[in-house]
Motif scaffolding. Structure first.
Motif, short mmCIF file in Angstrom:
data_model
loop_
_atom_site.label_atom_id
_atom_site.label_comp_id
_atom_site.label_asym_id
_atom_site.label_seq_id
_atom_site.Cartn_x
_atom_site.Cartn_y
_atom_site.Cartn_z
N LEU A 105 -1.05 -1.24 10.16
CA LEU A 105 -1.70 -0.65 8.84
C LEU A 105 -0.74 -0.56 7.71
O LEU A 105 -0.85 -0.87 6.52
N ALA A 106 0.75 -0.36 8.11
CA ALA A 106 1.89 -0.26 7.16
C ALA A 106 2.12 -1.62 6.71
O ALA A 106 2.69 -1.54 5.62
N THR A 107 1.84 -2.57 7.47
CA THR A 107 2.32 -3.98 7.07
C THR A 107 1.18 -4.63 6.02
O THR A 107 1.35 -5.59 5.57
N THR A 108 0.03 -3.83 5.61
CA THR A 108 -0.83 -4.19 4.74
C THR A 108 -0.23 -4.09 3.30
O THR A 108 -0.91 -4.47 2.25
N VAL A 109 0.88 -3.35 3.13
CA VAL A 109 1.60 -3.15 2.00
C VAL A 109 3.01 -3.52 1.73
O VAL A 109 3.56 -3.67 3.06
N GLY A 129 5.97 20.70 5.18
CA GLY A 129 5.66 19.59 5.00
C GLY A 129 5.11 19.14 3.28
O GLY A 129 4.43 20.00 2.90
N VAL A 130 5.65 17.97 2.77
CA VAL A 130 4.89 17.80 1.66
C VAL A 130 4.75 16.09 1.70
O VAL A 130 5.38 15.43 2.38
N ILE A 131 3.57 15.81 0.76
CA ILE A 131 3.78 14.48 0.47
C ILE A 131 4.02 14.18 -1.10
O ILE A 131 3.27 15.08 -1.89
N ALA A 132 5.10 13.47 -1.55
CA ALA A 132 5.40 13.55 -2.86
C ALA A 132 5.20 12.09 -3.45
O ALA A 132 5.20 11.17 -2.88
N GLY A 133 5.04 11.88 -4.70
CA GLY A 133 4.95 10.74 -5.46
C GLY A 133 3.56 9.91 -5.47
O GLY A 133 3.57 8.96 -5.53
N LEU A 134 2.62 11.02 -5.32
CA LEU A 134 1.32 10.33 -5.05
C LEU A 134 0.85 9.87 -6.64
O LEU A 134 0.96 10.74 -7.52
N THR A 135 0.21 8.80 -6.58
CA THR A 135 -0.61 8.31 -7.72
C THR A 135 -1.80 7.77 -7.20
O THR A 135 -2.14 7.69 -6.12
N ARG A 136 -2.67 7.30 -8.19
CA ARG A 136 -3.92 6.77 -7.68
C ARG A 136 -3.89 5.21 -6.97
O ARG A 136 -4.75 4.71 -6.54
N TYR A 137 -2.69 4.66 -7.38
CA TYR A 137 -2.35 3.36 -6.71
C TYR A 137 -2.14 3.57 -5.26
O TYR A 137 -2.46 2.70 -4.52
N VAL A 138 -1.83 4.91 -4.58
CA VAL A 138 -1.38 4.91 -3.32
C VAL A 138 -2.81 4.69 -2.16
O VAL A 138 -3.68 5.55 -2.58
N ASN A 139 -2.51 3.95 -1.20
CA ASN A 139 -3.83 3.90 -0.27
C ASN A 139 -3.31 4.36 1.08
O ASN A 139 -1.94 4.61 1.18
N LYS A 140 -3.91 4.20 2.04
CA LYS A 140 -3.73 4.59 3.37
C LYS A 140 -2.38 3.74 4.05
O LYS A 140 -1.75 4.14 4.70
N GLY A 141 -2.65 2.32 3.45
CA GLY A 141 -1.31 1.45 3.84
C GLY A 141 0.06 2.18 3.44
O GLY A 141 1.11 2.26 4.30
N HIS A 142 -0.06 2.62 2.18
CA HIS A 142 1.13 3.33 1.78
C HIS A 142 1.79 4.48 2.48
O HIS A 142 2.82 4.93 2.92
N ILE A 143 0.36 5.35 2.82
CA ILE A 143 0.78 6.51 3.64
C ILE A 143 1.45 6.07 5.12
O ILE A 143 2.50 6.91 5.46
N ALA A 144 0.84 5.28 5.79
CA ALA A 144 1.44 4.77 6.89
C ALA A 144 2.72 4.37 6.80
O ALA A 144 3.59 4.65 7.55
N ARG A 145 3.11 3.69 5.76
CA ARG A 145 4.37 3.17 5.56
C ARG A 145 5.40 4.46 5.27
O ARG A 145 6.44 4.52 5.89
N ALA A 146 4.96 5.34 4.62
CA ALA A 146 5.68 6.51 4.34
C ALA A 146 6.11 7.35 5.61
O ALA A 146 7.06 7.96 5.87
#
Length: 503
Positions: free
Chosen positions: A337-341, A367-384
């Protein structure tokens, strides 16, 4: 004929029994998970009786898979989740309550009271540790103060305390029938109760925490020719086998990685993440939020000390993504999933679920998730999620370089997450050092086997162990310095957002 050594790996989520031959190769393994109990937010418990039953099951299972008998083992070693605390009745073997797990934050008020007027480093000069919910001492006090009958039994000498290796060794060597009540120096050094120089329980700290000394186990070396006891013929091994090696899980991994020289370091990627640096035969005080701890002790030789950076949540974050958010259905899926981005899309995930450990020591963080924009998808979350492990390791490495004056030139890695090649490459990139994975990645259990095998002469010396270590793969940094520092600066900004969440 004793051709093998057995090692019990009593971990945070499961028990495993692994049988090794003289080359350190795995002959067989059996594993069984135990229940994670979350009675309140921030509270984490295990059932000690379930863990002892699972221990017996995996020992029998590994022997059956290898088609050997217990009598073919030269010795047994134990490695364990550290700091997890159990107090039990020495006559019946029944725990007074569930084991309080190292991740549990219920002792926050006790810790704040201990820090009042004295600060977080009140006991650091003696123990090498800050006052924190992580360690066993405050957990012991909580049980004695809050569980019915526990303090009365302790005062009468009818209660015993142990971390998990103490609990297992007591049962393996007889339990209520004269079981050996011991703890090795590495586990004792994680209680906030042991003097790092004398290797003895500190009477002054015990009085301050109101812990009766009679409940504490005897402190012994990690590898001890004076066998602590033998297993029972009626037990899971059906044979009398010496129990003579024990190490906390992270120190066991260091021994398994053969980091015997000053300046050598290893990082274990499991439920949490733990980076240990060998600092030699004298303790190195930390001014950067690291722990000073014992790496190992062989017989009556001087102990070897370490600086340690402890990260509470790494692999557990991937499990959270699977179990709580259901973004993946199995842990290995996170890599694909992380390699999709191509990158994290500007998103950073700081998993301060139960506060932040080294080098910050903020139990009030969340815990926090920071730097979110509408560009971010589940691949970006997996990578983060994956990158969070690498960034937290960088935090530790920066602190170690400052404390020790030794710049890390390479990092040996082990644990379940080292199978994730995307993470290993990013780890090398963000640290700017080679990351080296050994062929045998079960280094925690291997370290416990080495400790036991050394004690009975199955292995002759440390050089014998070094010859067993072989490299599997090395990742080299491939990120430009500008990009590396940009990413790390943004990570530090995300960490700042987690502080003081809990009033």
């Amino acid at each position: 004929m004793t051709s093998y050594v057995g090692a019990l790996d009593q971990g945070t989520t499961s028990n495993r029994f692994i049988i090794f031959d003289h080359k350190g190769q795995i002959i067989s393994v059996d594993q069984k998970e135990h229940k994670q109990i979350f009675p309140r937010p921030g509270w984490v418990e295990h059932n000690p009786s379930e863990i002892w039953q699972n221990t017996q099951d995996v020992i029998r299972g590994a022997l059956a898979k290898a088609n050997i008998t217990g009598s073919e083992l030269a010795a047994i070693g134990i490695t364990n989740q550290r700091e997890t605390t159990v107090i039990w009745d020495k006559n019946t073997g029944l725990p007074f309550t569930s084991a309080i797990v190292w991740q549990c934050t219920r002792t926050d008020k006790i810790c704040k009271k201990l820090m009042q007027d004295h600060g977080q480093n009140r006991f650091r000069d003696k123990t090498g540790l800050p006052i924190a919910t992580y360690f066993s001492g405050p957990k012991i006090k909580w049980i004695l103060d809050n569980v019915p009958h526990a303090r009365a039994a302790a005062d009468k000498g009818e209660a015993l305390f142990g971390t998990m290796e103490t609990w297992i060794i007591w049962w393996l060597t007889g339990g209520p029938n004269k079981g050996s009540h011991i703890t090795d120096v590495t586990n004792a050094s994680r209680t906030l109760l042991m003097d790092l120089n004398s290797l003895q329980w500190d009477e002054q700290i015990l009085k301050i925490m109101e812990i009766p000394p009679q409940i504490l186990p005897r402190i012994v070396p990690s590898s001890d020719t004076r066998t602590w006891g033998v297993t029972s013929k009626e037990g899971p091994l059906n044979a009398e086998i010496p129990v003579c090696g024990a190490l906390g899980d992270q120190q066991a991994a260091m021994v398994g990685q053969t980091c015997f020289n000053m300046g050598e370091a290893k990082n274990t990627y499991g439920t949490g993440c733990f980076l240990l640096l060998n600092t030699g035969s004298t303790p190195t005080s930390s001014r950067q939020g690291l722990l000073t701890t014992i790496g190992y002790q062989i017989n009556d030789q001087p102990p070897v000390y370490c600086l340690e950076g402890s990260i509470a949540v790494t692999g557990a974050l991937v499990q959270w993504l699977r179990d709580n958010l259901r973004l993946i259905s199995s842990v290995p899926e996170i890599e694909s999933l992380a390699t999709t981005v191509e990158d994290n899309g500007g998103a950073y995930f700081v998993p301060a679920f139960s506060g932040l450990f080294a080098p910050y020591w903020h139990s009030d963080a969340r815990g926090v998730i920071a730097g979110l924009t509408r560009y971010v998808n589940k691949g970006h979350i997996a990578r983060a999620v994956l990158e969070a492990t690498a960034y937290q390791t960088r935090d530790i490495m920066e602190a170690m370089n400052k404390d020790s004056g030794v710049k890390l030139t390479k990092l040996k890695v082990d644990g379940g997450m080292v199978a994730n090649e995307l993470l290993m490459q990013f780890q090398s990139d963000i640290l700017d050092v080679p990351v080296i994975r050994p062929k045998i990645t079960e280094t925690t259990a291997l370290g416990a086997a080495y400790a036991a095998g050394l004690a009975v002469g199955f292995w002759s010396d440390l050089e014998d162990l070094r010859r067993n270590w072989t490299e599997d793969k090395t990742w080299h940094p491939a990120m430009s310095p500008d990009v590396r520092e940009k990413y790390y600066l943004e990570w530090k900004k995300a960490v700042d957002r987690t502080f003081n969440w809990i009033e």
